[in-house]
Design a protein around this motif. Structure first.
Motif, PDB file in Angstrom:
ATOM      1  N   ASP A 115      -4.858  -1.660  -7.485  1.00 33.73           N
ATOM      2  CA  ASP A 115      -5.904  -0.656  -7.303  1.00 33.73           C
ATOM      3  C   ASP A 115      -5.273   0.718  -7.298  1.00 33.73           C
ATOM      4  O   ASP A 115      -4.313   0.969  -6.540  1.00 33.73           O
ATOM      5  N   GLY A 155      -1.540  -8.239  -4.065  1.00 33.98           N
ATOM      6  CA  GLY A 155      -2.166  -7.015  -4.529  1.00 33.98           C
ATOM      7  C   GLY A 155      -1.344  -5.794  -4.183  1.00 33.98           C
ATOM      8  O   GLY A 155      -0.517  -5.811  -3.271  1.00 33.98           O
ATOM      9  N   THR A 173      -1.918  -1.424  -3.824  1.00 35.68           N
ATOM     10  CA  THR A 173      -2.801  -0.260  -3.820  1.00 35.68           C
ATOM     11  C   THR A 173      -1.950   1.001  -3.854  1.00 35.68           C
ATOM     12  O   THR A 173      -1.032   1.153  -3.057  1.00 35.68           O
ATOM     13  N   GLY A 222      -3.884  -8.225  -8.336  1.00 29.12           N
ATOM     14  CA  GLY A 222      -4.521  -7.008  -8.792  1.00 29.12           C
ATOM     15  C   GLY A 222      -3.821  -5.754  -8.310  1.00 29.12           C
ATOM     16  O   GLY A 222      -3.091  -5.777  -7.324  1.00 29.12           O
ATOM     17  N   ASN A 238      -6.191   4.591  -6.584  1.00 27.69           N
ATOM     18  CA  ASN A 238      -7.205   5.453  -5.963  1.00 27.69           C
ATOM     19  C   ASN A 238      -6.673   6.873  -5.843  1.00 27.69           C
ATOM     20  O   ASN A 238      -5.459   7.115  -5.930  1.00 27.69           O
ATOM     21  N   THR A 289      -6.304  -4.656 -13.198  1.00 29.94           N
ATOM     22  CA  THR A 289      -6.118  -3.359 -12.573  1.00 29.94           C
ATOM     23  C   THR A 289      -7.471  -2.682 -12.411  1.00 29.94           C
ATOM     24  O   THR A 289      -8.400  -2.930 -13.184  1.00 29.94           O
ATOM     25  N   ASP A 290      -7.568  -1.819 -11.412  1.00 32.95           N
ATOM     26  CA  ASP A 290      -8.824  -1.129 -11.127  1.00 32.95           C
ATOM     27  C   ASP A 290      -8.512   0.339 -10.835  1.00 32.95           C
ATOM     28  O   ASP A 290      -7.884   0.666  -9.834  1.00 32.95           O
ATOM     29  N   ASP A 291      -8.914   1.217 -11.768  1.00 35.79           N
ATOM     30  CA  ASP A 291      -8.662   2.653 -11.626  1.00 35.79           C
ATOM     31  C   ASP A 291      -9.898   3.310 -11.020  1.00 35.79           C
ATOM     32  O   ASP A 291     -10.924   3.487 -11.685  1.00 35.79           O
ATOM     33  N   ASN A 292      -9.808   3.677  -9.743  1.00 34.04           N
ATOM     34  CA  ASN A 292     -10.941   4.261  -9.018  1.00 34.04           C
ATOM     35  C   ASN A 292     -10.748   5.746  -8.742  1.00 34.04           C
ATOM     36  O   ASN A 292     -11.371   6.296  -7.834  1.00 34.04           O
ATOM     37  N   ARG A 293      -9.920   6.422  -9.509  1.00 32.72           N
ATOM     38  CA  ARG A 293      -9.649   7.822  -9.247  1.00 32.72           C
ATOM     39  C   ARG A 293     -10.867   8.705  -9.529  1.00 32.72           C
ATOM     40  O   ARG A 293     -11.682   8.399 -10.392  1.00 32.72           O
ATOM     41  N   ASP A 341       0.858  -1.176   0.000  1.00 30.00           N
ATOM     42  CA  ASP A 341       0.000   0.000   0.000  1.00 30.00           C
ATOM     43  C   ASP A 341       0.902   1.235   0.000  1.00 30.00           C
ATOM     44  O   ASP A 341       1.597   1.498   0.976  1.00 30.00           O
TER      45      ASP A 341
END
Length: 243
Positions: free
Chosen positions: A239, A187, A189, A237, A241, A209-213, A164
């Motif tokens: 992430d 993972g 982050t 994965g 943010n 991948t997960d783009d949560n911006r 993280d």
């Protein structure tokens, strides 16, 4: 920075390993090899050892790589000697008193380091002002808060664990910089300010991948400041943010 650039690129080494192993297995299946390697040479044990050597050779933090080498080595030795893990451990157990010696030395060395740093920043383990970070998590978790006002990138490694990296309080240095990520069964982050100019270049293999911006209403990327997040994700994965 020059020391970081001189370290081998883990993506190139991983690519060579996949090519060599894949070529051998393909030729073996087609019966085109004049020889065959012992079964223990191409196995998950040697994979752990190879991965550990890769981490030792490319990372500042050697602990995770050494751990993988030891675990893979124990199982590999048991295969070569044709004994069970229990039998091997029973032989090694003859040296169990050495555990007390190791624990004692570890406590003494740790206490010595604590005395030297007890008046310094007590949160140094989790916080950093370094312009370039190398953060690893092997069979566990590792959280890092970055406060650099001239941030120039990082290397993140997560193997059977999680990393993280929080960059909310950091400032990106002018120019193009990179965060190199390697995830295996884990993972990562990454938390960034919502006004940073970021591009993703991730190669996912049974991962994603997960783009949560979230972005301000009048968001205009600054071309003079660019952060590239690149790397490989194997069965894990990433992430991304913002805050």
């Amino acid at each position: 920075m020059s020391e970081r650039k001189n370290r081998p690129d883990s993506k190139i080494i991983i690519g060579f390993i996949f090519v060599i192993v894949g070529a051998y297995l393909l030729l073996y299946n087609l019966n085109l090899l004049p020889f065959s390697l012992p079964s223990y040479v191409i196995s998950w044990k040697t994979f752990l050892i190879a991965l550990g050597l890769l981490l030792v050779g490319t990372r500042e933090n050697k602990g995770g790589g050494v751990t993988l080498i030891i675990v893979g080595g124990v199982f590999l030795v048991a295969d070569i000697l044709d004994v069970t893990i229990g039998e091997l451990i029973s032989e090694i157990w003859l040296f169990w008193p050495a555990i007390f010696i190791i624990i004692g030395l570890t406590l003494l060395l740790r206490r010595s380091r604590e005395k030297k740093t007890e008046n310094e920043d007590e949160f140094r383990v989790n916080e950093s002002n370094d312009d370039y970070l190398d953060v690893s998590a092997i069979l566990g978790g590792n959280k890092r808060l970055a406060y650099s006002q001239h941030f120039k990138g990082a290397r993140l490694t997560a193997i059977l664990g999680g990393v993280d990296l929080n960059l909310i309080n950091a400032e990106l240095a002018p120019g193009r910089h990179e965060i190199e990520v390697f995830v295996l069964l884990g993972g990562a982050t990454i938390i960034v300010p919502n006004n940073w100019n970021i591009k993703m270049d991730i190669t996912p293999i049974a991962g994603g991948t997960d783009d949560n911006r979230t972005f301000p209403q009048r968001y205009i990327p600054n071309a003079e400041y660019e952060l590239i997040i690149k790397g490989v994700v194997l069965f894990g994965g990433i992430d991304l943010n913002s805050a």
